[in-house]
Design a protein around this motif. Structure first.
Motif, mmCIF file in Angstrom:
data_model
loop_
_atom_site.group_PDB
_atom_site.id
_atom_site.type_symbol
_atom_site.label_atom_id
_atom_site.label_comp_id
_atom_site.label_asym_id
_atom_site.label_seq_id
_atom_site.Cartn_x
_atom_site.Cartn_y
_atom_site.Cartn_z
ATOM 1 N N TRP A 471 0.889 -1.093 -0.001
ATOM 2 C CA TRP A 471 0.031 -0.192 0.202
ATOM 3 C C TRP A 471 0.995 1.224 -0.106
ATOM 4 O O TRP A 471 0.581 2.164 -0.350
ATOM 5 N N LEU A 472 1.990 1.202 0.500
ATOM 6 C CA LEU A 472 2.903 2.322 0.540
ATOM 7 C C LEU A 472 3.157 2.644 -0.859
ATOM 8 O O LEU A 472 3.314 3.604 -1.270
ATOM 9 N N LEU A 473 3.671 1.774 -1.594
ATOM 10 C CA LEU A 473 4.174 1.972 -3.017
ATOM 11 C C LEU A 473 3.027 2.457 -3.934
ATOM 12 O O LEU A 473 3.142 3.397 -4.660
ATOM 13 N N LYS A 474 1.803 1.626 -3.576
ATOM 14 C CA LYS A 474 0.489 2.308 -4.203
ATOM 15 C C LYS A 474 0.324 3.713 -4.048
ATOM 16 O O LYS A 474 -0.313 4.481 -4.977
ATOM 17 N N GLY A 475 0.457 4.065 -2.778
ATOM 18 C CA GLY A 475 0.179 5.295 -2.386
ATOM 19 C C GLY A 475 1.266 6.572 -3.044
ATOM 20 O O GLY A 475 0.875 7.684 -3.427
ATOM 21 N N LEU A 476 2.484 5.897 -2.944
ATOM 22 C CA LEU A 476 3.752 6.872 -3.821
ATOM 23 C C LEU A 476 3.416 6.968 -4.996
ATOM 24 O O LEU A 476 3.865 7.976 -5.674
ATOM 25 N N PHE A 477 2.923 5.968 -5.728
ATOM 26 C CA PHE A 477 2.765 5.898 -7.227
ATOM 27 C C PHE A 477 1.709 6.721 -7.500
ATOM 28 O O PHE A 477 1.628 7.789 -8.456
ATOM 29 N N LEU A 478 0.557 6.822 -6.572
ATOM 30 C CA LEU A 478 -0.529 7.734 -6.882
ATOM 31 C C LEU A 478 -0.105 9.159 -6.871
ATOM 32 O O LEU A 478 -0.724 10.018 -7.717
ATOM 33 N N ILE A 479 0.576 9.622 -5.882
ATOM 34 C CA ILE A 479 0.928 11.050 -5.737
ATOM 35 C C ILE A 479 2.137 11.440 -6.550
ATOM 36 O O ILE A 479 2.495 12.480 -6.460
ATOM 37 N N SER A 480 3.137 10.451 -7.156
ATOM 38 C CA SER A 480 4.119 10.938 -7.970
ATOM 39 C C SER A 480 3.876 12.074 -9.059
ATOM 40 O O SER A 480 4.684 12.563 -9.079
ATOM 41 N N ILE A 481 2.960 11.654 -9.673
ATOM 42 C CA ILE A 481 2.361 12.654 -10.785
ATOM 43 C C ILE A 481 2.308 14.047 -10.033
ATOM 44 O O ILE A 481 2.816 15.224 -10.427
ATOM 45 N N ILE A 519 9.505 10.825 -10.768
ATOM 46 C CA ILE A 519 9.630 9.949 -11.745
ATOM 47 C C ILE A 519 10.014 8.601 -11.550
ATOM 48 O O ILE A 519 9.525 7.491 -12.012
ATOM 49 N N CYS A 520 11.455 8.523 -10.596
ATOM 50 C CA CYS A 520 11.657 7.100 -10.232
ATOM 51 C C CYS A 520 10.499 6.264 -9.471
ATOM 52 O O CYS A 520 10.424 5.053 -9.669
ATOM 53 N N ILE A 521 9.766 6.987 -8.706
ATOM 54 C CA ILE A 521 8.748 6.657 -7.835
ATOM 55 C C ILE A 521 7.711 6.003 -8.996
ATOM 56 O O ILE A 521 7.295 4.813 -9.015
ATOM 57 N N PHE A 522 7.374 6.778 -9.936
ATOM 58 C CA PHE A 522 6.487 6.476 -11.056
ATOM 59 C C PHE A 522 6.891 5.235 -11.946
ATOM 60 O O PHE A 522 6.062 4.213 -12.076
ATOM 61 N N ILE A 523 8.081 5.123 -12.235
ATOM 62 C CA ILE A 523 8.947 4.058 -12.698
ATOM 63 C C ILE A 523 8.502 2.303 -12.210
ATOM 64 O O ILE A 523 8.033 1.735 -12.525
ATOM 65 N N VAL A 524 8.941 2.711 -10.847
ATOM 66 C CA VAL A 524 8.942 1.398 -9.947
ATOM 67 C C VAL A 524 7.214 1.060 -9.759
ATOM 68 O O VAL A 524 7.046 -0.077 -9.945
ATOM 69 N N GLY A 525 6.381 2.023 -9.738
ATOM 70 C CA GLY A 525 5.107 1.801 -9.427
ATOM 71 C C GLY A 525 4.460 1.308 -10.832
ATOM 72 O O GLY A 525 3.603 0.333 -10.594
ATOM 73 N N TYR A 526 5.103 1.711 -11.788
ATOM 74 C CA TYR A 526 4.600 1.104 -13.259
ATOM 75 C C TYR A 526 4.857 -0.445 -13.299
ATOM 76 O O TYR A 526 4.215 -1.084 -13.767
ATOM 77 N N PHE A 527 6.320 -0.633 -13.039
ATOM 78 C CA PHE A 527 6.593 -2.043 -12.976
ATOM 79 C C PHE A 527 5.853 -3.002 -12.236
ATOM 80 O O PHE A 527 5.624 -4.206 -12.938
ATOM 81 N N TYR A 528 5.100 -2.637 -11.134
ATOM 82 C CA TYR A 528 4.384 -3.516 -10.383
ATOM 83 C C TYR A 528 2.834 -3.236 -10.682
ATOM 84 O O TYR A 528 2.094 -3.658 -9.749
ATOM 85 N N LYS A 529 2.610 -2.492 -11.404
ATOM 86 C CA LYS A 529 1.351 -2.180 -11.911
ATOM 87 C C LYS A 529 0.309 -1.453 -10.753
ATOM 88 O O LYS A 529 -0.814 -2.352 -10.701
ATOM 89 N N CYS A 530 0.786 -0.649 -10.172
ATOM 90 C CA CYS A 530 0.126 -0.232 -9.003
ATOM 91 C C CYS A 530 -1.027 0.571 -9.236
ATOM 92 O O CYS A 530 -2.041 0.886 -8.334
ATOM 93 N N ASN A 531 -1.287 0.908 -10.403
ATOM 94 C CA ASN A 531 -2.548 1.871 -10.725
ATOM 95 C C ASN A 531 -2.912 1.704 -12.113
ATOM 96 O O ASN A 531 -2.134 1.903 -13.265
ATOM 97 N N LYS A 532 -4.062 1.112 -12.669
ATOM 98 C CA LYS A 532 -4.274 1.010 -13.909
ATOM 99 C C LYS A 532 -4.501 2.390 -14.657
ATOM 100 O O LYS A 532 -4.221 2.100 -15.966
ATOM 101 N N PHE A 533 -4.886 3.425 -14.354
ATOM 102 C CA PHE A 533 -5.052 4.432 -14.937
ATOM 103 C C PHE A 533 -3.588 5.022 -15.511
ATOM 104 O O PHE A 533 -3.323 5.390 -16.635
ATOM 105 N N TYR A 534 -2.645 5.381 -14.671
ATOM 106 C CA TYR A 534 -1.200 5.477 -15.082
ATOM 107 C C TYR A 534 -0.503 4.527 -15.740
ATOM 108 O O TYR A 534 -0.046 5.124 -16.857
ATOM 109 N N VAL A 535 -0.988 3.295 -15.650
ATOM 110 C CA VAL A 535 -0.260 2.278 -16.491
ATOM 111 C C VAL A 535 -0.818 2.463 -17.860
ATOM 112 O O VAL A 535 -0.250 2.190 -18.986
ATOM 113 N N GLY A 536 -2.140 2.585 -17.995
ATOM 114 C CA GLY A 536 -2.758 2.770 -19.233
ATOM 115 C C GLY A 536 -2.225 4.048 -19.975
ATOM 116 O O GLY A 536 -2.143 4.171 -21.183
#
Length: 642
Positions: A471-481, A519-536
């Protein structure tokens, strides 16, 4: 008595306030001489004896109220132009009594024009011209002659074109049944087109997001450069640029320069990840360094040589205009004189105002960071336990150097270095731009954050960490942008005041690196598919080929801007609508021009590089039918360009 005295004082004070108000009412923006003006170029040169000159002049400082108003207005250099320095394109034969004999600029030409403008400006504004310089004068018969270098470069480019068309035609009319010649396939446009559309193993999997990130980054850079185009050119309403620093959305563009950190983060990540995976199965030693340098040079240089060759030969023959010599022919001269700076991939080490293809400064910075990181990775491979302390030490040093450099050299905040008069000079003689923005040390931290991200992700893979459920990575991924956009807003007020040396140093050390970290947080979050909208948003199909063309777009976009600006006959009137249309046109034209450059130059270079430096194929693999859509770009080459 005291009451009477107070009344007199209050009346005098009110009179003083009224006088100040009257001065402000008498002198406004329109009271100043126009910053830049262009006479009608074509109308002027219809006369065979006519002459058209581009001049810059400085007003004489005096005590007149209007000059003092201009001086005070221009003192806010971080948001206003220097309005005591005027720029004109004048039909000298019509307004100043010049004739074709003045085409070769002499002291007589300069003196005649100075007297002409001095009389005009004194009559209209009560001001005088202190000095005047003539960039050049044009006549109806001015033509750039074709020389031997033009012919040689033209023949080489035609040869390259014929090789591509020949190989493509051969495979179209005589398709191979079970195997094909890899060298001929490298120049097969059909194969390169399918690879551009569909990619391959190197473009799929975890690296798929990078193509979209490249396109988004390039689109933002084109937005910034479109604003710079308006700021540099003969704009009829320069207040559009000056007022842009107060506009929320336009001010975002002036700090969009930090988006280039995406390129550095991706470069650092892919380079380090490739080295870490390579070291698992190969000996990693100093011998690897020269091989990596040669590999990188062969990957980057073909497209550079073609764009540079055209810039120094045939592009200057493609048009004309008042500013054509200043922006197009000047690049021809710079490239003929300083081509070697690009060939050694070190352009950022030389004065920016004399660079050939100045947009290619990124290649020099990225190459230097590539070499520095190679040494760091070699140390980590040789002494595995040193990984954490070495990477941590490099991170501290990469943040400390730009801080100390900015503080000791008293540099401006990087954001403020993009001020109007600097734009007018294309960032020439701008210490902040040179030392803090385009230098390797100024971008080291962002690149190294990419290296740290690769080290972390590689370790997570080896240890099989299931971060996708965190959940920590999901939260960080969400706020990265949102955090990334927030860093673009940082320093918005710096265009309205002067920052201290300490504040500038802190800003230059942290601003763009906060963005890089997001951006680094975004890249790691993308690798683990933490948010469908960002990944798409980064896996959308149409963005993939556009991302693959981003290297070519980076190389050609400045030439597109230069040729467009150079042929403009009259001053450009800037509005939000015209700026958006300019931006849309530049983006579309840039990618249209990038397409043949990618298909005929970049893609064949990638394929040849893969043949020479990629894994050796067995005879059985040689006979395997070539399938459409197999990418020419390997993982190693993805890490060597934007």
């Amino acid at each position: 008595m005291w009451w009477l005295l107070l009344c007199v004082v209050s009346v005098l004070a009110q009179d003083g306030d009224n006088q100040t108000t009257e001065l402000r009412e008498v002198f406004d923006y329109q009271s100043m001489p126009a910053l830049s003006e262009l006479d009608d170029y074509d109308k002027c040169l219809k006369d065979p004896e006519a002459i058209y000159c581009i001049v810059d002049m400085e007003l004489l400082e005096d005590d007149t109220p209007l000059y003092q108003y201009i001086k005070n207005f221009s003192s806010l250099y971080y948001r206003n132009y220097k309005h005591s320095k005027l720029h004109r394109g004048v039909c000298g034969s019509q307004h100043c009594g010049l004739n074709i004999s003045h085409a070769n600029v002499t002291d007589l030409t300069v003196d005649t024009l100075r007297e002409c403008f001095n009389a005009t400006i004194h009559k209209g504004y009560g001001l005088q011209v202190e000095s005047l310089s003539v960039r050049y004068c044009k006549t109806q018969k001015d033509r750039l002659p074709v020389d031997s270098l033009d012919i040689v470069i033209g023949l080489l480019i035609l040869l390259l074109l014929f090789v591509n068309l020949g190989c493509s035609g051969y495979y179209f009319f005589c398709p191979p049944e079970g195997h094909g010649n890899r060298y001929m396939l490298a120049f097969c446009v059909q194969k390169n087109w399918k690879a551009l559309k569909y990619g391959g193993s190197a473009d799929g999997g975890i690296f798929k997001c990078f193509q979209a990130m490249r396109f988004y980054t390039m689109a933002m850079i084109l937005g910034l450069h479109s604003m710079i185009f308006i700021g540099y050119g003969y704009t009829e309403n320069p207040e559009f640029i000056e007022n842009s620093y107060d506009d929320f959305f336009k001010s975002l563009l002036f700090n969009a320069r930090i988006i280039v950190q995406i390129f550095f983060v991706m470069g650092g990540f892919l380079m380090a990840y490739k080295m870490l995976t390579y070291a698992e199965t190969h000996q990693f030693s100093l011998k690897t360094v020269p091989m990596a340098i040669v590999n990188r040079w062969l990957r980057l240089m073909p497209a550079v040589l073609v764009v540079m060759g055209l810039a120094m030969t045939w592009v200057p023959h493609m048009g004309s205009g008042p500013m054509w010599d200043a922006v197009v022919k000047r690049e021809r001269e710079m490239c003929r004189m300083n081509w070697w700076q690009l060939v050694i991939l070190m352009p950022n080490l030389f004065p920016f105002e004399y660079l050939c293809l100045p947009q290619a400064w990124y290649l020099g910075t990225d190459t230097q960071l590539f070499l520095m990181t190679m040494i760091v990775m070699l140390i980590i491979w040789r002494w595995p336990r040193s990984g954490v302390p070495v990477l941590s030490l490099v991170m501290v040093v990469s943040l400390l150097i730009p801080f100390l450099q900015s503080y000791l050299m008293e540099l401006l905040p990087i954001r403020v270095s993009i001020f109007p008069e600097s734009i007018r000079n294309i960032f020439g003689f701008n210490d902040t731009f040179y030392h803090a923005y385009v230098s390797a040390q100024g971008n080291w931290a962002g690149y190294h954050l990419g290296v740290l991200t690769a080290w972390f992700y590689h370790r997570a893979q080896n240890n099989k960490w299931n971060l996708g459920e965190s959940w920590l990575l999901k939260g960080l991924f969400l706020i990265s942008i949102p955090v990334a956009f927030g860093t673009v807003l940082m320093g918005w007020d710096l265009h309205h005041r002067e920052a201290s040396a300490f504040e500038s140093a802190v800003f230059n050390a942290l601003n763009q690196n906060f963005f890089a970290f997001a951006i680094c947080i975004f890249i790691v979050g993308y690798f683990y598919k933490c948010n469908k909208f960002y990944v798409g948003s980064v896996e959308w199909g149409p963005l993939q080929p556009l991302g693959r063309m981003s290297y070519c777009a980076m190389l050609v976009h400045a030439t597109v801007l230069r040729t467009y600006g150079g042929q403009m006959r009259r001053s450009f009137y800037a509005t939000d609508y015209t700026a958006i249309m300019l931006y849309a046109g530049i983006v579309c034209t840039t990618y249209l021009v990038s397409l043949p450059l990618h298909l005929f130059v970049e893609a064949p270079a990638c394929a040849l590089q893969k043949i020479w430096f990629g894994p050796k194929r067995s005879p059985r693999e040689e006979k395997t039918t070539v399938k459409p859509g197999v990418s020419n770009v390997s993982v190693s080459t993805v890490s060597t360009h934007i």
